[in-house]
Design an enzyme around this catalytic site. Structure first.
Site, PDB file in Angstrom:
ATOM      1  N   ARG A  84      37.017 -20.054 -24.067  1.00 24.11           N
ATOM      2  CA  ARG A  84      36.601 -19.753 -25.450  1.00 24.11           C
ATOM      3  C   ARG A  84      35.127 -19.402 -25.400  1.00 24.11           C
ATOM      4  O   ARG A  84      34.299 -20.227 -24.993  1.00 24.11           O
ATOM      5  CB  ARG A  84      36.841 -20.967 -26.354  1.00 24.11           C
ATOM      6  CG  ARG A  84      36.100 -20.846 -27.680  1.00 24.11           C
ATOM      7  CD  ARG A  84      36.542 -21.855 -28.714  1.00 24.11           C
ATOM      8  NE  ARG A  84      37.872 -21.559 -29.194  1.00 24.11           N
ATOM      9  CZ  ARG A  84      38.406 -22.094 -30.301  1.00 24.11           C
ATOM     10  NH1 ARG A  84      37.715 -22.968 -31.019  1.00 24.11           N
ATOM     11  NH2 ARG A  84      39.628 -21.778 -30.688  1.00 24.11           N
ATOM     12  N   HIS A  89      41.753 -13.567 -31.114  1.00 26.58           N
ATOM     13  CA  HIS A  89      42.263 -14.930 -30.905  1.00 26.58           C
ATOM     14  C   HIS A  89      43.779 -14.847 -30.654  1.00 26.58           C
ATOM     15  O   HIS A  89      44.585 -15.216 -31.495  1.00 26.58           O
ATOM     16  CB  HIS A  89      41.947 -15.772 -32.148  1.00 26.58           C
ATOM     17  CG  HIS A  89      42.038 -17.252 -31.938  1.00 26.58           C
ATOM     18  ND1 HIS A  89      42.393 -17.827 -30.731  1.00 26.58           N
ATOM     19  CD2 HIS A  89      41.828 -18.290 -32.795  1.00 26.58           C
ATOM     20  CE1 HIS A  89      42.383 -19.153 -30.865  1.00 26.58           C
ATOM     21  NE2 HIS A  89      42.047 -19.458 -32.097  1.00 26.58           N
ATOM     22  N   GLN A 118      46.229 -17.984 -31.037  1.00 30.16           N
ATOM     23  CA  GLN A 118      46.477 -18.354 -32.430  1.00 30.16           C
ATOM     24  C   GLN A 118      47.562 -17.457 -33.030  1.00 30.16           C
ATOM     25  O   GLN A 118      48.481 -17.946 -33.698  1.00 30.16           O
ATOM     26  CB  GLN A 118      45.177 -18.225 -33.243  1.00 30.16           C
ATOM     27  CG  GLN A 118      45.350 -18.549 -34.713  1.00 30.16           C
ATOM     28  CD  GLN A 118      45.662 -20.012 -34.984  1.00 30.16           C
ATOM     29  OE1 GLN A 118      44.953 -20.889 -34.520  1.00 30.16           O
ATOM     30  NE2 GLN A 118      46.723 -20.285 -35.725  1.00 30.16           N
ATOM     31  N   CYS A 122      44.415 -20.422 -39.857  1.00 28.02           N
ATOM     32  CA  CYS A 122      44.279 -20.873 -38.467  1.00 28.02           C
ATOM     33  C   CYS A 122      43.590 -22.238 -38.388  1.00 28.02           C
ATOM     34  O   CYS A 122      43.740 -22.942 -37.407  1.00 28.02           O
ATOM     35  CB  CYS A 122      43.524 -19.833 -37.650  1.00 28.02           C
ATOM     36  SG  CYS A 122      41.924 -19.407 -38.363  1.00 28.02           S
ATOM     37  N   ARG A 166      50.729 -24.067 -32.096  1.00 34.12           N
ATOM     38  CA  ARG A 166      49.765 -23.727 -31.041  1.00 34.12           C
ATOM     39  C   ARG A 166      50.231 -24.332 -29.718  1.00 34.12           C
ATOM     40  O   ARG A 166      50.165 -23.703 -28.664  1.00 34.12           O
ATOM     41  CB  ARG A 166      48.363 -24.262 -31.388  1.00 34.12           C
ATOM     42  CG  ARG A 166      47.677 -23.601 -32.571  1.00 34.12           C
ATOM     43  CD  ARG A 166      47.317 -22.149 -32.288  1.00 34.12           C
ATOM     44  NE  ARG A 166      46.489 -22.007 -31.109  1.00 34.12           N
ATOM     45  CZ  ARG A 166      45.165 -22.137 -31.076  1.00 34.12           C
ATOM     46  NH1 ARG A 166      44.507 -22.385 -32.188  1.00 34.12           N
ATOM     47  NH2 ARG A 166      44.489 -21.974 -29.946  1.00 34.12           N
TER      48      ARG A 166
HETATM   49  N1  NVA Z   1      37.184 -16.917 -37.169  1.00 28.72           N
HETATM   50  C1  NVA Z   1      37.063 -18.300 -36.768  1.00 28.72           C
HETATM   51  C2  NVA Z   1      38.351 -18.779 -36.159  1.00 28.72           C
HETATM   52  C3  NVA Z   1      38.357 -20.210 -35.756  1.00 28.72           C
HETATM   53  C4  NVA Z   1      39.655 -20.648 -35.137  1.00 28.72           C
HETATM   54  C5  NVA Z   1      35.921 -18.449 -35.793  1.00 28.72           C
HETATM   55  O1  NVA Z   1      35.773 -17.599 -34.903  1.00 28.72           O
HETATM   56  O2  NVA Z   1      35.144 -19.385 -35.932  1.00 28.72           O
HETATM   57  N1   CP Z   2      42.507 -22.469 -34.865  1.00 28.06           N
HETATM   58  C1   CP Z   2      41.752 -22.874 -33.841  1.00 28.06           C
HETATM   59  O1   CP Z   2      41.577 -22.183 -32.851  1.00 28.06           O
HETATM   60  O2   CP Z   2      41.236 -24.133 -33.982  1.00 28.06           O
HETATM   61  P1   CP Z   2      40.122 -24.807 -33.064  1.00 28.06           P
HETATM   62  O3   CP Z   2      38.834 -24.059 -33.312  1.00 28.06           O
HETATM   63  O4   CP Z   2      40.068 -26.225 -33.555  1.00 28.06           O
HETATM   64  O5   CP Z   2      40.540 -24.727 -31.634  1.00 28.06           O
END
Ligand code: NVA
Ligand code: CP
Length: 300
Positions: free
Chosen positions: A102, A129, A132, A259, A287
């Site tokens: 990530r 993502h 997700q 999400c 997930r």
């Molecule tokens: N758009 C959000 C998604 C989190 C799962 C982010 O990148 O923070």
């Molecule tokens: N939706 C998602 O990716 O959640 P986290 O940021 O908690 O991993």
């Protein structure tokens, strides 16, 4: 399947295969049937951003599959002090059987795959993502019976979620409508591809976007890394909210997805979130099952 870098790399058949295996693994887990398909294998999980769902579901998923997961925070890794990703990739390939990462730039994920020799799984970048959206597709199919012909509407920032939803839903034969401010649209190349390959609309009118939708999706106004823009974004996105009023124009039995984490009173009202909590937390649960399917396809 060697890696999961972005959904654009997968065919419709490959996505369907993942969803079918995810359904099977979910059913079997509920019935106490174990599959140690990744016995003796180790997944490294590099996090340059926070996470609840991604971290826990990958860690539990590896344990379910008889393997082991290693949490690697970039705060502690040399990568956080500037060691090049090309070197990190080659070193970690000598110890691990797969990497989930990530991070901010999509390029970093692509470089890990280029320089490493093990499967790389994208656990979120600023661009997309994919994990997700595999869970999202699984959840829509679970609740609606099928994907083809269903309409997904996404309200809010044209961010990583919007980009992956467009690609995943269009590949699976769904129609997609994005309701977002003109200055915060999804990736231009992805939108061009969507228009050429399916039924796609991007509008600043959220009521037009949500009309007759089977699933209404939203995500935060300010993503991780955009904390400094939060105040400005609050102003721009003020009316880009999933509310009971908006839900009236969607299909009467429309589902709501998020999400998570959610900001009640911003992109979604408390009322809508609680009325659709069942769907939203099924989505969070999925997930685990969807990623186990990805881990098996890439690493078994
Ligand atoms: N758009 C959000 C998604 C989190 C799962 C982010 O990148 O923070
Ligand atoms: N939706 C998602 O990716 O959640 P986290 O940021 O908690 O991993």
């Amino acid at each position: 399947m060697k890696h999961l870098l972005k959904l654009m790399d997968l065919s419709q058949a490959e996505i369907a295969d993942i969803l079918n295996l995810a359904d099977q693994l979910k059913y079997e887990k509920k019935n106490g049937i174990e599959h140690h398909l990744l016995k003796g294998k180790t997944l490294g999980m590099i996090f340059q951003k926070s996470s609840t769902r991604t971290r826990v579901s990958f860690e539990v998923g590896m344990a379910d599959l008889g393997g082991h997961a290693l949490f690697l925070s970039s705060r502690d890794l040399q990568i956080g002090r500037g060691e090049p990703v090309q070197d990190t990739a080659r070193v970690l390939s000598r110890y691990l059987d797969g990497i989930m990462i990530r991070t901010f730039e999509q390029k970093e994920v692509e470089m890990l795959a280029e320089y490493g020799t093990i499967p790389i799984i994208n656990g979120l970048t600023d661009y997309c993502h994919p994990c997700q959206v595999l869970a999202d597709l699984m959840t829509i199919r679970e609740h609606k019976g099928m994907l083809k012909g269903k309409k997904l509407c996404y309200i809010g920032d044209g961010n990583n979620m919007a980009n992956s939803l467009i690609v995943g839903c269009i590949k699976m034969g769904m129609s997609v409508a994005i309701g977002c401010p003109d200055t915060y649209q999804p990736d231009a190349e992805i939108m061009k591809w969507a228009k050429e390959n399916g039924d796609f609309l991007c509008t600043s009118d959220i009521f037009e976007a949500a009309k007759d939708a089977d699933a209404v999706y939203t995500d935060v106004w300010a993503s991780m890394g955009q904390e400094g823009e939060a105040a400005e974004r609050q102003k721009v996105f003020k009316s880009y909210q999933v509310s009971s009023e908006l839900m009236k124009v969607a299909k009467p039995d429309a589902m709501v997805l998020h999400c998570l984490p959610a900001h009640r009173g911003e992109e979604i009202t408390e009322e809508v979130l609680e009325a659709h909590a069942n769907e939203i937390f099924d989505e969070a649960e999925n997930r685990l099952h969807a990623q186990k399917a990805v881990l098996v396809k890439c690493m078994a």
